[in-house]
Design a protein around this motif. Structure first.
Motif, PDB file in Angstrom:
ATOM      1  N   PRO A 264       0.819  -1.215   0.000  1.00 58.35           N
ATOM      2  CA  PRO A 264       0.000   0.000   0.000  1.00 58.35           C
ATOM      3  C   PRO A 264       0.852   1.264   0.000  1.00 58.35           C
ATOM      4  CG  PRO A 264       0.138  -0.898   2.210  1.00 58.35           C
ATOM      5  CD  PRO A 264       0.857  -1.869   1.324  1.00 58.35           C
ATOM      6  N   ALA A 265       0.254   2.340  -0.454  1.00 57.99           N
ATOM      7  CA  ALA A 265       0.929   3.632  -0.503  1.00 57.99           C
ATOM      8  C   ALA A 265      -0.104   4.735  -0.305  1.00 57.99           C
ATOM      9  CB  ALA A 265       1.639   3.815  -1.839  1.00 57.99           C
ATOM     10  N   ASP A 266       0.370   5.894   0.151  1.00 60.36           N
ATOM     11  CA  ASP A 266      -0.512   7.045   0.336  1.00 60.36           C
ATOM     12  C   ASP A 266      -0.848   7.714  -0.992  1.00 60.36           C
ATOM     13  OD1 ASP A 266      -0.676   7.341   3.384  1.00 60.36           O
ATOM     14  OD2 ASP A 266       1.476   7.186   3.043  1.00 60.36           O
ATOM     15  N   GLY A 315      -7.287  -0.884  -0.964  1.00 65.70           N
ATOM     16  CA  GLY A 315      -5.875  -0.564  -1.072  1.00 65.70           C
ATOM     17  C   GLY A 315      -5.534   0.514  -2.070  1.00 65.70           C
ATOM     18  N   ARG A 316      -6.555   1.250  -2.558  1.00 65.38           N
ATOM     19  CA  ARG A 316      -6.262   2.342  -3.495  1.00 65.38           C
ATOM     20  C   ARG A 316      -5.553   3.473  -2.770  1.00 65.38           C
ATOM     21  NH1 ARG A 316      -7.923   7.324  -5.412  1.00 65.38           N
ATOM     22  NH2 ARG A 316      -8.259   7.534  -7.683  1.00 65.38           N
ATOM     23  N   PRO A 317      -4.469   4.001  -3.337  1.00 64.99           N
ATOM     24  CA  PRO A 317      -3.843   5.187  -2.739  1.00 64.99           C
ATOM     25  C   PRO A 317      -4.841   6.336  -2.625  1.00 64.99           C
ATOM     26  CG  PRO A 317      -2.412   4.227  -4.412  1.00 64.99           C
ATOM     27  CD  PRO A 317      -3.727   3.522  -4.513  1.00 64.99           C
ATOM     28  N   ALA A 318      -4.678   7.156  -1.603  1.00 66.28           N
ATOM     29  CA  ALA A 318      -5.590   8.282  -1.403  1.00 66.28           C
ATOM     30  C   ALA A 318      -5.531   9.278  -2.556  1.00 66.28           C
ATOM     31  CB  ALA A 318      -5.258   8.981  -0.086  1.00 66.28           C
ATOM     32  N   ASP A 344      -7.294  10.757  -9.831  1.00 65.47           N
ATOM     33  CA  ASP A 344      -7.665  12.039  -9.222  1.00 65.47           C
ATOM     34  C   ASP A 344      -7.157  13.225 -10.035  1.00 65.47           C
ATOM     35  OD1 ASP A 344      -8.847  10.947  -6.684  1.00 65.47           O
ATOM     36  OD2 ASP A 344      -6.834  10.086  -6.556  1.00 65.47           O
ATOM     37  N   TRP A 345      -5.906  13.147 -10.461  1.00 63.45           N
ATOM     38  CA  TRP A 345      -5.311  14.217 -11.253  1.00 63.45           C
ATOM     39  C   TRP A 345      -4.702  13.634 -12.516  1.00 63.45           C
ATOM     40  CZ3 TRP A 345      -1.724  16.829  -7.027  1.00 63.45           C
ATOM     41  CH2 TRP A 345      -2.521  17.370  -6.002  1.00 63.45           C
TER      42      TRP A 345
END
Length: 397
Positions: A264-266, A315-318, A344-345
């Motif tokens: 996982p990652a932020d 587990g999707r990054p924020a 997101d971007w």
């Protein structure tokens, strides 16, 4: 991010010493306190007066200063800083550091310290590539000395190649990374970069013109803000930055697996130019010309890493940031891509040949988000990376 950090800056003797003056100012702008040490050779390029005026305190130059040495000044100097920065780190200084010499104030400080050291090498390209320098570099890296640069570029001697000292902004970023501080401290971020090489046979492959320069700059900027960066890179033409975990890959399939392993990652920043297609069955032997003409190549679609990660239910990054390299209707195509992928971007840019962006040193991007399209002015790729890293830090705050 450098507030109240104490930096001992050793200025070596080379034309790049003039950059140390700007470096002092940039470190101070970040809140650091800079104590300068000027070597005898360094004083041939910048004056003690100019260094002292910028630093706002005296310049240390001599090992056998009776006032200082009565109090073991070189020992105190070497241990009172949070970080020692050597910029420029000349071939001579690197040789002294690697060999444990201590015949002047700078080399004695470096030998007597238990403080972390960051060096910014600068020298003629032939000196940088000389076997002796390579041996010294290997020794210093094994000793735990951090490094930023050198960069490729034109030199005062008229030659071109690696050996040009990193720019002050890059060194400040490396200082922040070495100190492990910043708004992204404790955050884990995956960055993909570079092209992928999709094999046709053991000799040939399908690729693109991506240099990996923008992805590398982004990874460096995120690390400078304190992030733990997992840097998944294809065969780029630029070296990976210091202070990140490097995961080298060749193909899109390997890159996809490496990204999965890094979660996982932020946040995820997917700057790599991943090939959309691969040869379905690459030959294990070199394909030869025949009288029958070109061999038929059957293609298969590569995994869409950005879309898959963006659409994870667990587990999707924020924050998921994609890239769109377009040659026309940049905003329209990038906006549609963001909606299609679910990220997101989108960082969009025009890579048509006339722009010189793909493989060049500058970029002009449009940041596409839920709020709309935000055009940024054309700037160096390091500046783009710094601005994007700061936006990511604000979004994750």
């Amino acid at each position: 991010m450098l507030a109240n950090k104490r930096i001992l800056l050793i200025i070596g003797g080379g034309i790049a010493a003039y950059k140390a003056l700007e470096l002092i100012r940039r470190l101070q702008d970040g809140g650091a306190r800079v104590t300068p040490v000027l070597t005898r050779a360094g004083a041939e390029f910048v004056t003690p007066l100019s260094v002292s005026a910028l630093a706002g305190q005296r310049v240390f130059q001599h090992l056998f200063d009776l006032t200082d040495e009565a109090e073991m000044g070189h020992i105190e100097l070497s241990r009172s800083a949070d970080l020692i920065v050597v910029a420029p780190a000349t071939a001579d200084l690197m040789a002294k550091m690697a060999g444990g010499q201590a015949d002047d104030l700078a080399s004695t400080l470096l030998l007597a310290t238990d403080t972390p050291v960051l060096m910014a090498p600068a020298m003629n390209v032939r000196m940088w590539e000389h076997p002796a320098t390579r041996r010294n570099l290997a020794t210093l890296q094994a000793d735990g000395i951090a490094r930023v640069g050198p960069n490729d570029g034109s030199m005062a001697c008229g030659e071109f190649g690696p050996g040009r000292m990193a720019e002050p902004a890059e060194i400040v970023a490396a200082v922040a990374a070495a100190l492990g501080d910043g708004p992204l401290k404790g955050r884990r971020i995956v960055v993909t970069s570079g092209p992928t090489h999709e094999p046709i046979d053991p000799v040939r492959y399908i690729a693109n013109r991506s240099s990996g320069a923008q992805g590398t700059a982004i990874a460096r900027a995120l690390a400078a803000l304190g992030a733990e960066v997992i840097f998944v890179t294809g065969p780029a033409s630029v070296p990976p930055p210091p202070g990140v975990t490097v995961v080298p890959v060749e193909t899109a399939l390997q890159m996809s697996a490496a990204v999965d392993a890094a979660l996982p990652a932020d946040a995820g920043v997917f700057a790599a130019a991943v090939a959309d297609w691969r040869v379905k069955t690459a030959s294990d032997r070199q394909l030869k010309k025949t009288r029958d003409g070109m061999p038929a190549l059957e293609f298969a679609e590569n995994p869409d890493i950005l879309a898959r990660i963006s659409q994870l239910t667990e587990g999707r990054p924020a924050l998921v940031v994609g890239f769109a390299a377009e040659t026309d209707e940049v905003v329209a195509h990038a906006t549609a891509k963001r909606a299609r992928k679910g990220c997101d971007w989108i960082v969009a840019n025009d890579v048509s040949p006339a722009t010189g962006i793909m493989g060049g040193s500058e970029n002009a991007i449009v940041l596409i988000s839920a709020e709309g399209a935000e055009a940024w002015p054309r700037m160096g790729k390091d500046a783009v990376a710094q601005r994007l890293a700061e936006r990511i830090a604000a979004a994750l705050a």
